[in-house]
Scaffold this motif. Sequence first.
Motif, mmCIF file in Angstrom:
data_model
loop_
_atom_site.group_PDB
_atom_site.id
_atom_site.type_symbol
_atom_site.label_atom_id
_atom_site.label_comp_id
_atom_site.label_asym_id
_atom_site.label_seq_id
_atom_site.Cartn_x
_atom_site.Cartn_y
_atom_site.Cartn_z
ATOM 1 N N SER A 10 0.811 -1.219 0.000
ATOM 2 C CA SER A 10 0.000 0.000 0.000
ATOM 3 C C SER A 10 0.851 1.279 0.000
ATOM 4 C CB SER A 10 -0.966 0.001 1.182
ATOM 5 O OG SER A 10 -0.262 -0.066 2.402
ATOM 6 N N LEU A 33 -5.187 2.256 -12.424
ATOM 7 C CA LEU A 33 -5.281 1.242 -11.381
ATOM 8 C C LEU A 33 -5.677 -0.094 -12.003
ATOM 9 C CD1 LEU A 33 -7.154 3.310 -8.667
ATOM 10 C CD2 LEU A 33 -4.713 2.791 -8.769
ATOM 11 N N GLY A 51 -7.740 -4.005 -8.197
ATOM 12 C CA GLY A 51 -7.755 -3.035 -7.104
ATOM 13 C C GLY A 51 -6.402 -2.898 -6.432
ATOM 14 N N HIS A 52 -6.196 -1.752 -5.849
ATOM 15 C CA HIS A 52 -4.955 -1.470 -5.137
ATOM 16 C C HIS A 52 -5.274 -0.370 -4.145
ATOM 17 C CE1 HIS A 52 -0.521 -1.248 -4.766
ATOM 18 N NE2 HIS A 52 -0.784 -0.007 -4.417
ATOM 19 N N ASP A 53 -5.165 -0.673 -2.872
ATOM 20 C CA ASP A 53 -5.415 0.324 -1.836
ATOM 21 C C ASP A 53 -4.105 0.977 -1.447
ATOM 22 O OD1 ASP A 53 -8.162 -0.170 -1.647
ATOM 23 O OD2 ASP A 53 -7.814 -1.881 -0.329
ATOM 24 N N PHE A 54 -4.140 2.302 -1.346
ATOM 25 C CA PHE A 54 -2.955 3.053 -0.928
ATOM 26 C C PHE A 54 -3.102 3.451 0.527
ATOM 27 C CE2 PHE A 54 -3.099 3.894 -5.527
ATOM 28 C CZ PHE A 54 -1.832 3.469 -5.866
ATOM 29 N N ASP A 55 -2.011 3.413 1.265
ATOM 30 C CA ASP A 55 -1.978 3.853 2.650
ATOM 31 C C ASP A 55 -2.120 5.378 2.660
ATOM 32 O OD1 ASP A 55 -0.633 4.949 5.090
ATOM 33 O OD2 ASP A 55 -0.425 2.822 5.563
ATOM 34 N N SER A 56 -3.183 5.884 3.281
ATOM 35 C CA SER A 56 -3.445 7.323 3.254
ATOM 36 C C SER A 56 -2.331 8.120 3.937
ATOM 37 C CB SER A 56 -4.800 7.634 3.903
ATOM 38 O OG SER A 56 -4.831 7.200 5.240
#
Length: 89
Positions: A30, A74, A78-83
């Motif tokens: 992430s 993307l 899916g790919h979640d990024f660390d905020s």
Amino acid sequence: MTLKSPRGDISIGAHIQGLGKPHQGRDILSNMFCLCPNHHAAFDLSTMALDPETLEVYDLEADRELHNKGPIFLHESGHDFDSECLRYA
């Protein structure tokens, strides 16, 4: 930019928040996105950045104005990024 080789396109993982001193980013998925080697170098040298709100990439010229802004692509899985990492960048 797409760089090709006999074995396929070339891309490398770039850490959004750099590893080690002084950034202390984590080596987790992430905190990464894939770039060609040229854009990876531009990101590491802070001549390219990722907008944490829109996930658009932009170039920073010497005058520090935004240029060539555009969305990242993307993967469909899916790919979640660390905020926290996005805000750091």
